[in-house]
Design a protein around this motif. Structure first.
Motif, mmCIF file in Angstrom:
data_model
loop_
_atom_site.group_PDB
_atom_site.id
_atom_site.type_symbol
_atom_site.label_atom_id
_atom_site.label_comp_id
_atom_site.label_asym_id
_atom_site.label_seq_id
_atom_site.Cartn_x
_atom_site.Cartn_y
_atom_site.Cartn_z
ATOM 1 N N PHE A 10 48.721 -85.062 -64.573
ATOM 2 C CA PHE A 10 48.857 -83.763 -65.459
ATOM 3 C C PHE A 10 49.152 -84.197 -66.807
ATOM 4 C CE2 PHE A 10 49.289 -82.163 -61.023
ATOM 5 C CZ PHE A 10 48.511 -81.068 -61.032
ATOM 6 N N LEU A 11 48.423 -83.570 -67.786
ATOM 7 C CA LEU A 11 48.721 -83.913 -69.130
ATOM 8 C C LEU A 11 48.964 -82.587 -69.856
ATOM 9 C CD1 LEU A 11 47.108 -86.439 -68.536
ATOM 10 C CD2 LEU A 11 46.125 -86.522 -70.857
ATOM 11 N N SER A 12 50.263 -82.410 -70.296
ATOM 12 C CA SER A 12 50.837 -80.908 -70.878
ATOM 13 C C SER A 12 50.146 -80.981 -72.157
ATOM 14 C CB SER A 12 52.168 -81.061 -70.877
ATOM 15 O OG SER A 12 52.806 -81.120 -69.660
ATOM 16 N N GLY A 13 50.012 -79.452 -72.575
ATOM 17 C CA GLY A 13 49.748 -79.044 -74.077
ATOM 18 C C GLY A 13 50.938 -79.640 -74.943
ATOM 19 N N ALA A 14 50.469 -79.685 -76.351
ATOM 20 C CA ALA A 14 51.417 -80.142 -77.299
ATOM 21 C C ALA A 14 52.740 -79.407 -77.194
ATOM 22 C CB ALA A 14 51.020 -79.844 -78.480
ATOM 23 N N GLY A 15 53.766 -80.012 -77.064
ATOM 24 C CA GLY A 15 55.259 -79.445 -77.174
ATOM 25 C C GLY A 15 55.706 -78.866 -75.872
ATOM 26 N N ALA A 37 52.109 -87.147 -66.886
ATOM 27 C CA ALA A 37 52.166 -88.183 -67.752
ATOM 28 C C ALA A 37 53.329 -88.184 -68.806
ATOM 29 C CB ALA A 37 50.605 -88.196 -68.607
ATOM 30 N N SER A 38 53.735 -89.483 -69.041
ATOM 31 C CA SER A 38 54.744 -89.648 -70.302
ATOM 32 C C SER A 38 54.326 -89.265 -71.571
ATOM 33 C CB SER A 38 55.288 -90.949 -70.075
ATOM 34 O OG SER A 38 55.882 -90.986 -68.690
ATOM 35 N N ARG A 39 55.045 -88.931 -72.248
ATOM 36 C CA ARG A 39 54.721 -88.926 -73.655
ATOM 37 C C ARG A 39 55.462 -90.004 -74.501
ATOM 38 N NH1 ARG A 39 52.743 -83.670 -75.326
ATOM 39 N NH2 ARG A 39 51.297 -83.291 -74.061
ATOM 40 N N PRO A 40 54.887 -90.478 -75.712
ATOM 41 C CA PRO A 40 55.895 -91.450 -76.548
ATOM 42 C C PRO A 40 56.991 -90.823 -77.110
ATOM 43 C CG PRO A 40 53.742 -90.871 -77.706
ATOM 44 C CD PRO A 40 53.763 -90.178 -76.216
ATOM 45 N N LEU A 139 53.149 -64.098 -70.003
ATOM 46 C CA LEU A 139 54.519 -64.434 -69.327
ATOM 47 C C LEU A 139 55.603 -63.533 -69.372
ATOM 48 C CD1 LEU A 139 54.546 -68.358 -70.262
ATOM 49 C CD2 LEU A 139 53.379 -67.265 -68.399
ATOM 50 N N ASP A 140 56.285 -63.434 -68.395
ATOM 51 C CA ASP A 140 57.748 -62.691 -68.505
ATOM 52 C C ASP A 140 58.560 -63.168 -69.750
ATOM 53 O OD1 ASP A 140 59.370 -64.385 -67.404
ATOM 54 O OD2 ASP A 140 58.735 -63.666 -65.334
ATOM 55 N N ASP A 141 59.523 -62.349 -70.008
ATOM 56 C CA ASP A 141 60.538 -62.834 -71.075
ATOM 57 C C ASP A 141 61.423 -64.248 -70.780
ATOM 58 O OD1 ASP A 141 59.530 -60.877 -72.810
ATOM 59 O OD2 ASP A 141 61.044 -59.525 -72.554
ATOM 60 N N GLU A 142 61.586 -64.064 -69.585
ATOM 61 C CA GLU A 142 62.730 -65.170 -69.130
ATOM 62 C C GLU A 142 61.912 -66.571 -69.240
ATOM 63 O OE1 GLU A 142 65.348 -66.584 -65.101
ATOM 64 O OE2 GLU A 142 64.241 -64.668 -65.228
ATOM 65 N N VAL A 143 60.619 -66.528 -68.671
ATOM 66 C CA VAL A 143 59.757 -67.903 -68.954
ATOM 67 C C VAL A 143 59.268 -68.093 -70.203
ATOM 68 C CG1 VAL A 143 57.720 -68.779 -68.199
ATOM 69 C CG2 VAL A 143 58.932 -67.464 -66.520
ATOM 70 N N ALA A 144 59.140 -67.068 -71.006
ATOM 71 C CA ALA A 144 58.926 -67.374 -72.480
ATOM 72 C C ALA A 144 59.924 -67.930 -73.364
ATOM 73 C CB ALA A 144 58.479 -65.925 -73.129
ATOM 74 N N ASP A 145 61.109 -67.420 -73.102
ATOM 75 C CA ASP A 145 62.333 -67.920 -73.532
ATOM 76 C C ASP A 145 62.586 -69.196 -73.290
ATOM 77 O OD1 ASP A 145 63.165 -65.464 -74.627
ATOM 78 O OD2 ASP A 145 64.539 -64.943 -73.068
ATOM 79 N N ARG A 146 62.438 -69.663 -71.783
ATOM 80 C CA ARG A 146 62.430 -71.281 -71.452
ATOM 81 C C ARG A 146 61.392 -72.041 -72.297
ATOM 82 N NH1 ARG A 146 62.013 -73.610 -65.349
ATOM 83 N NH2 ARG A 146 62.746 -75.563 -65.798
ATOM 84 N N ILE A 147 60.191 -71.684 -72.364
ATOM 85 C CA ILE A 147 59.455 -72.416 -73.150
ATOM 86 C C ILE A 147 59.708 -72.710 -74.410
ATOM 87 C CG2 ILE A 147 56.895 -72.338 -74.152
ATOM 88 C CD1 ILE A 147 56.649 -73.126 -71.342
ATOM 89 N N ILE A 148 60.254 -71.558 -75.147
ATOM 90 C CA ILE A 148 60.498 -71.878 -76.608
ATOM 91 C C ILE A 148 61.784 -72.810 -76.551
ATOM 92 C CG2 ILE A 148 61.806 -70.498 -78.552
ATOM 93 C CD1 ILE A 148 60.169 -67.798 -77.564
ATOM 94 N N ALA A 149 62.923 -72.606 -75.699
ATOM 95 C CA ALA A 149 63.847 -73.397 -75.683
ATOM 96 C C ALA A 149 63.458 -74.851 -75.518
ATOM 97 C CB ALA A 149 65.008 -73.036 -74.741
ATOM 98 N N ASP A 150 62.629 -74.943 -74.550
ATOM 99 C CA ASP A 150 62.247 -76.518 -74.306
ATOM 100 C C ASP A 150 61.160 -77.260 -75.120
ATOM 101 O OD1 ASP A 150 64.155 -76.229 -72.263
ATOM 102 O OD2 ASP A 150 62.857 -76.036 -70.762
ATOM 103 N N PHE A 151 60.411 -76.400 -76.141
ATOM 104 C CA PHE A 151 59.210 -76.852 -76.872
ATOM 105 C C PHE A 151 59.449 -78.011 -77.746
ATOM 106 C CE2 PHE A 151 56.323 -76.924 -80.321
ATOM 107 C CZ PHE A 151 54.926 -76.757 -79.735
ATOM 108 N N THR A 152 59.091 -79.126 -77.675
ATOM 109 C CA THR A 152 59.410 -80.244 -78.324
ATOM 110 C C THR A 152 58.351 -80.466 -79.500
ATOM 111 O OG1 THR A 152 60.350 -81.144 -76.387
ATOM 112 C CG2 THR A 152 59.803 -82.739 -78.284
ATOM 113 N N PRO A 153 58.568 -80.644 -80.801
ATOM 114 C CA PRO A 153 57.378 -80.798 -81.812
ATOM 115 C C PRO A 153 56.865 -82.284 -81.530
ATOM 116 C CG PRO A 153 59.463 -80.177 -82.805
ATOM 117 C CD PRO A 153 59.904 -80.456 -81.422
ATOM 118 N N GLU A 154 55.474 -82.271 -81.666
ATOM 119 C CA GLU A 154 54.902 -83.406 -81.595
ATOM 120 C C GLU A 154 54.612 -84.111 -82.964
ATOM 121 O OE1 GLU A 154 54.384 -84.574 -78.691
ATOM 122 O OE2 GLU A 154 54.124 -82.931 -77.322
#
Length: 261
Positions: A10-15, A37-40, A139-154
């Motif tokens: 599985f290859l996740s989207g950016a961030g 998959a791992s990211r650099p 997405l519901d607010d709880e999942v959206a909040d988690r996506i925002i918190a865990d988003f990593t700039p590429e």
């Protein structure tokens, strides 16, 4: 649900973090080997570094690529760099450039100009409001909040670097998301054409279907793999596909058949 003899990468989207695939991987069952998959590391990685990280983190032998969003650019590069390793490629609302193109060049005008300017001014992390409005739509607010918190700039190079000019001719599919606020359906259709996807389906979700309707995504992956007329083994020769069926195989009615030849 059927299982593939090859592992699924599985290859996740950016961030996006690896956990977005957890429910899909669970739905596919214990008999199906899967890996995210791992990211650099670091903010200066080139597109080749992203592709090499996938290749280095994959199990030995062949594997299936399931790529989402910007992961499509990485997956396309992996398929061109290591064609003998990739047995099938499923893009999920993924950006697919032409051979020799980039993420930015695959976008329509003026979107490519807007994205390029935004990255120069603000980097590659969108504002929380933009993530909630686009990426996390549906997405519901709880999942959206988690996506925002865990988003990593590429690294900006993920968006700017051009892929290799080599093409890959294995089994390809595209899963479109009809309520997507990130990649409009017209752009997804063009990406499916660039990929040369012989298998195509629609899901009635936003840009993160693996979180909004994980069962439908797992069912789509199974149907894509079951539809393969043959697969390319690691020695580059064509061989028949063997799948193992289980009682209660999932066939999700949310999937709209849009096969092409």
């Amino acid at each position: 649900m059927s299982t593939s003899p090859e592992p699924i990468m599985f290859l996740s989207g950016a961030g996006l973090p690896a956990w977005i695939w957890d429910d899909v991987r669970r739905d596919l069952g214990d008999g199906q080997q899967t890996q995210v998959a791992s990211r650099p590391q670091g903010g200066r990685a080139r597109l080749g570094d992203y592709a090499q990280a996938v290749i280095d983190s994959a199990p030995p032998g062949g594997y299936v690529i399931v790529a989402h969003s910007a992961g499509g650019v990485i997956g396309a590069e992996v398929a061109r760099l290591a064609p003998e390793r990739v047995s099938a490629f499923l893009a999920i609302s993924a950006m697919i450039p032409q051979p020799g193109g980039s993420f930015i060049s695959a976008m329509p005008v003026p979107n490519r100009w807007v994205l390029s300017a935004a990255m120069r001014l603000a980097g590659t992390r969108p504002p929380a409001s933009a993530i909630r409005r686009g990426l996390a739509h549906g997405l519901d607010d709880e999942v959206a909040d988690r996506i925002i918190a865990d988003f990593t700039p590429e690294s900006p190079a993920l968006y700017r670097d051009r892929t290799a000019h080599r093409s890959w001719s294995g089994w390809r599919g595209y899963l479109r998301t009809a309520k997507d606020h990130e990649l409009p359906m017209a752009l997804q259709q063009r990406c499916a054409q660039r990929l040369g996807a012989a298998w195509q389906r629609n899901l009635n979700t936003g840009h993160l279907p693996m979180l909004e309707d994980h069962q439908a995504v797992a069912a789509a992956i199974t149907r894509f793999l079951d539809a393969r007329p043959s697969h390319r083994s690691t020695d580059g020769q064509e061989s028949s596909v063997a799948t193992t069926s289980r009682p209660g195989q999932v066939r999700d009615p949310a999937l709209e058949d849009r096969s092409t030849t």
